[in-house]
Design a protein around this motif. Structure first.
Motif, mmCIF file in Angstrom:
data_model
loop_
_atom_site.group_PDB
_atom_site.id
_atom_site.type_symbol
_atom_site.label_atom_id
_atom_site.label_comp_id
_atom_site.label_asym_id
_atom_site.label_seq_id
_atom_site.Cartn_x
_atom_site.Cartn_y
_atom_site.Cartn_z
ATOM 1 N N GLU A 69 6.752 2.992 -0.265
ATOM 2 C CA GLU A 69 8.062 4.675 -0.491
ATOM 3 C C GLU A 69 8.540 3.845 1.085
ATOM 4 O O GLU A 69 9.586 4.772 2.169
ATOM 5 N N ALA A 70 7.166 2.815 1.894
ATOM 6 C CA ALA A 70 7.618 2.247 3.635
ATOM 7 C C ALA A 70 8.882 1.372 3.422
ATOM 8 O O ALA A 70 10.149 1.165 4.415
ATOM 9 N N GLN A 92 1.046 -1.220 0.006
ATOM 10 C CA GLN A 92 0.154 0.311 0.132
ATOM 11 C C GLN A 92 0.896 0.904 0.273
ATOM 12 O O GLN A 92 0.368 2.468 -0.764
ATOM 13 N N CYS A 93 2.431 1.194 0.673
ATOM 14 C CA CYS A 93 3.112 1.806 0.748
ATOM 15 C C CYS A 93 4.144 2.338 0.488
ATOM 16 O O CYS A 93 5.564 1.612 1.482
ATOM 17 N N VAL A 118 -0.727 4.628 7.524
ATOM 18 C CA VAL A 118 -0.743 3.181 6.797
ATOM 19 C C VAL A 118 -0.791 1.786 8.033
ATOM 20 O O VAL A 118 -2.045 0.848 8.003
ATOM 21 N N TYR A 143 2.328 10.466 7.842
ATOM 22 C CA TYR A 143 1.421 9.219 7.337
ATOM 23 C C TYR A 143 1.455 7.872 7.551
ATOM 24 O O TYR A 143 0.592 7.280 7.133
ATOM 25 N N TYR A 144 3.096 7.212 8.253
ATOM 26 C CA TYR A 144 2.998 6.570 7.804
ATOM 27 C C TYR A 144 2.112 5.475 9.013
ATOM 28 O O TYR A 144 1.813 4.663 8.939
ATOM 29 N N ARG A 165 8.152 9.008 6.947
ATOM 30 C CA ARG A 165 7.124 9.654 7.186
ATOM 31 C C ARG A 165 5.535 10.183 7.742
ATOM 32 O O ARG A 165 5.013 8.698 7.870
#
Length: 210
Positions: free
Chosen positions: A58-59, A55-56, A129, A125-126, A123
């Protein structure tokens, strides 16, 4: 607070945070559902992390040594990190009658992630998530076991969301405090450099040109 379901607590850093007070029924359903999840916590933890990275993507920068090939066997590093995350949840369940016992643990965890933010790897917003992927996988696992009806599962997920949101808020307190501290230190260092320009004293910087 005016809400009778809220207990007002303060962290050591002086940041006031409200923990939701769980009823005895809430605690019972948390313990019952955790008893279902706990024997399979490694599988559930890995499913959570795999979903997070899908889903993310970049994490993934947080874990440069991990491999993320679809369908590949989970590496030791992957399993280790996933279980560390699950351990925080397990500790919260065990402390359900005294959530204050989690304050320092969660604050320190947040401060470690503050360091990652400064390095450009994390970040804020992680957190959302992580929360949503955890809730999704908990529900999926509970439904797969078929040990609870739909209404009971719904109620369990509502309580889990309440607990996990508070856990995330506590972590973010330490996270925010660490970033603020690092930014303050950076400002002091920059000010010191400006006041020590070669060939110019701090006093002479304010002298009129004559």
């Amino acid at each position: 607070s005016s809400d009778p379901h809220i207990i007002d607590r303060s962290s050591a850093a002086g940041y006031s945070m409200e923990w939701h007070e769980l009823t005895q029924d809430d605690k019972t359903i948390l313990l019952k559902t955790w008893a279902i999840i706990e024997p399979h916590k490694q599988t559930v933890a890995c499913d959570i992390y795999e979903m997070i990275f899908n889903q993310c993507p970049e994490a993934r920068r947080l874990f440069p040594r991990m491999t993320f090939k679809k369908g590949a066997k989970k590496s030791t590093e992957f399993i280790f990190q996933a279980l560390r995350f699950m351990q925080v949840i397990e500790s919260s369940v065990k402390a359900i009658d005294n959530l204050d016992a989690m304050n320092n643990i969660l604050d320190n965890l947040g401060r470690r992630h503050g360091k990652l933010e400064v390095c450009g790897k994390f970040r804020s917003y992680y957190w959302s998530v992580f929360l949503e992927c955890t809730i999704y996988q908990f529900r999926k696992h509970l439904e797969d076991t078929k040990k609870f009806n739909c209404d009971t599962t719904d109620n369990a997920i509502i309580v889990w969301r309440t607990l996990l949101k508070d856990v995330m808020k506590k972590i973010k307190i330490g996270y925010t405090a660490d970033i603020a501290h690092r930014m303050s230190q950076l400002e002091v260092q920059m000010a010191d450099r400006k006041m020590s320009v070669p060939g110019q004293s701090a006093d002479s910087a304010f002298d009129d040109e004559n």
